[in-house]
Enzyme design. Structure first.
Site, PDB file in Angstrom:
ATOM      1  CG  ASP A  49     -71.369  82.555 -48.322  1.00 21.23           C
ATOM      2  OD1 ASP A  49     -71.642  81.985 -49.392  1.00 21.23           O
ATOM      3  OD2 ASP A  49     -71.609  82.119 -47.203  1.00 21.23           O
ATOM      4  CB  THR A  50     -66.940  86.485 -51.785  1.00 25.64           C
ATOM      5  OG1 THR A  50     -66.206  85.945 -50.688  1.00 25.64           O
ATOM      6  CG2 THR A  50     -66.175  87.646 -52.356  1.00 25.64           C
ATOM      7  CB  VAL A  51     -70.418  90.338 -53.953  1.00 27.85           C
ATOM      8  CG1 VAL A  51     -71.698  89.913 -53.247  1.00 27.85           C
ATOM      9  CG2 VAL A  51     -69.763  91.482 -53.197  1.00 27.85           C
TER      10      VAL A  51
END
Length: 559
Positions: free
Chosen positions: A358-360
């Protein structure tokens, strides 16, 4: 054409003076405000990163790492920053073994041993210092995020879902300050207003003191205290000694387009390997998302990951054969291993020396044509979920990506960077050096897979940025316990395609729908001109075109 079989419900954004695309509309607005205030693409990107820390703490923050690619419109050069942190100096295989951990029994994902030094803050500061406009102070750049944290913001739908999914890590014993990221002990609902005054204070300290405000003093002590109270070994010297690394981006040429990625320890090399292998096949002739097309794409990704899982490591600690891996002759040899009718199930890396969650992700292009491709991450959701006292952020668990096999290039060692999943990307015209697009797709091991899929959607099938992001995707995963590759197909890929892939031996799960679609990542694209429909002709290069992934809460905005 097959790309017309799915319905792209959102038009691409078109503008001229600057554009921002991110997974959260309030963060996109923060970046746009910085552009309008005289900042450039990098200034705006850091503002977006900070705002996303406020609005999507279940994905990103200053307790994690960042990578940045910067395109300078004047020089037409692409520069890179590696903002990933290193393992503590005292963390060794021997220490893990003393506590009962080894390759067969690694520390749990939430263990404090998995916290590497957070590199994001240093990456933000160094990006602004090296590539920023010099028109705005760090305090001005962080002000939109500070206001969001202090005044509060309504939580978006998809963010609320992931916040709830991972709230247990904030509620865990040994994490007394996890409640700072909850409301009444629970994750916020969609539309509920959330305040984070402690994070606002952390940003104010950063604005006053720069990097020292994070890696030394109150914040640093709070980080060390929560880690050591939970069995970790990071100390103040580990934090004080952290430094961002300026890196030379790696590049491959795909049919006249230069595609740029951050070098190892980042996994961007995986996307370039897959592109090089794909170039040996006529992808366009196979047509978009057909069984033939997906079979080649899947096999190219399997082959590329097989290499990356072995060779991608910290080049300061081991020799990484990047040049050899990216040679066209090596790709040609690897492509010959692909059986057009049968799936591969093994995980075998090649020998490049035999040939010559999970990352942006977010991106900004400013009015001068400079571009910043930026990614910031906690790794798995909230990371370890550990919250330093009075700081308002969680600490990443990026160290879980280390191998505990003593002979593996990515084996855990003191002061070492692990295999890193987060990767920004850029594409330029190989002949002129002009910017074509700044793009990325967040999401663990999906990231290189997303890069190649959205890029081929534009390059081979003429999709605009929004269509390229909207199109259904495939995700390939190697399940170590089962010793086999698995293929996941997003809703929108026809059932007969799944049947044909199964007939070739692929282990297929479909359709993936609803919130489970998060496995396919969340991307953003800004292109300069509409080259994707003009055969890469840049005659309309003054116009910026942008798309934002429908799998996230965000949007692209321009002016």
């Amino acid at each position: 054409m097959s790309q017309l079989k799915f319905c792209s419900r959102r038009s691409p954004v078109v503008c001229m003076s600057g554009c921002v695309a991110s997974s959260q509309s309030l963060a996109t607005n923060a970046g746009l405000d910085i552009l309008k205030s005289g900042g450039n693409a990098v200034d705006a990107a850091v503002a977006v990163a900070a705002a996303l820390n406020v609005t999507e703490p279940c994905s990103t923050g200053v307790g994690g790492d960042c990578f940045c690619l910067y395109y300078d419109a004047k020089t037409k050069q692409v520069c890179g920053l590696n903002g990933s942190g290193r393992s503590p100096q005292s963390l060794t295989l021997g220490l893990l073994k003393e506590h009962g951990f080894d390759e067969a029994n690694p520390p749990p994902t939430l263990h404090a041993y998995n916290v590497t030094v957070p590199g994001a803050v240093a990456g933000w500061c160094d990006a602004v210092e090296l590539f920023g406009s010099k028109n705005l102070s760090m305090g001005q750049i962080l002000q939109p995020a500070i206001e969001l944290a202090e005044k509060g913001f309504p939580v978006s739908e998809i963010t609320s879902y992931h916040w709830k999914r991972d709230a247990h890590v904030l509620q865990a014993a040994g994490n007394p300050h996890g409640k700072d990221l909850l409301i009444g002990g629970q994750a916020p609902e969609h539309g509920q207003i959330f305040h984070n005054p402690f994070l606002a204070d952390t940003f104010k300290e950063l604005a006053r003191s720069g990097k020292q405000g994070f890696y030394e003093g109150r914040v640093a002590k709070a980080i060390v205290d929560i880690l050591q109270n939970n069995g970790g070994v990071m100390n103040l010297e580990d934090l004080k000694n952290h430094a961002t690394e300026e890196v030379k981006p790696i590049v491959t040429n795909y049919k006249g387009v230069n595609v740029w990625e951050i070098p190892p320890n980042g996994q961007g090399i995986t996307a370039l390997l897959a592109l090089n292998i794909s170039e040996n096949f006529n992808m366009k002739e196979m047509d978009h998302n057909t069984a033939n097309y997906l079979h080649i794409l899947i096999e190219a990704l399997k082959t590329s990951f097989s290499d990356a899982f072995w060779f991608c490591a910290d080049p300061e600690k081991v020799s990484v054969p990047t040049t050899e891996l990216l040679s066209k002759s090596y790709a040609s040899n690897r492509s010959q291993l692909i059986d057009l009718q049968r799936a591969t199930h093994s995980l075998n890396h090649g020998n490049p020396f035999s040939v010559g969650s999970d990352t942006v992700y977010f991106t900004v292009v400013d009015g001068q044509g400079n571009a910043c491709s930026f990614v910031n991450s906690n790794y798995m959701g909230f990371g370890t979920g550990l919250v330093p006292d009075g700081c308002g952020f969680t600490l990443q668990n990026r160290g879980f990506s280390f191998s505990l096999h003593p002979e593996h290039p990515n084996c855990l060692a003191p002061n070492k960077r692990p295999y890193h999943t987060i990767i920004p990307a850029l594409a330029t015209a190989a002949d002129s050096g002009e910017l074509l697009c700044s793009f990325g797709v967040m999401g663990g091991f999906m990231q290189p897979q997303g890069h190649i899929q959205v890029l081929l959607n534009m390059l081979e099938f003429g999709m605009n940025p929004q269509q390229a992001l909207d199109a259904p995707r495939v995700y390939v995963e190697y399940k170590k316990k089962e010793g086999s590759w698995h293929v996941f197909l997003e809703d929108g890929i026809p059932q007969n395609v799944s049947q044909e892939l199964r007939a070739r031996g692929h282990i297929v799960t479909m359709p993936i729908t609803g919130h489970s679609r998060s496995m396919f990542g969340r991307g953003q694209i800004i292109t300069k001109g509409d080259w994707w429909r003009r055969g890469r002709n840049l005659s309309s290069s003054k116009v910026l075109w942008a798309g934002s992934d429908p799998r996230a809460d965000g949007c692209a905005l321009g002016y």
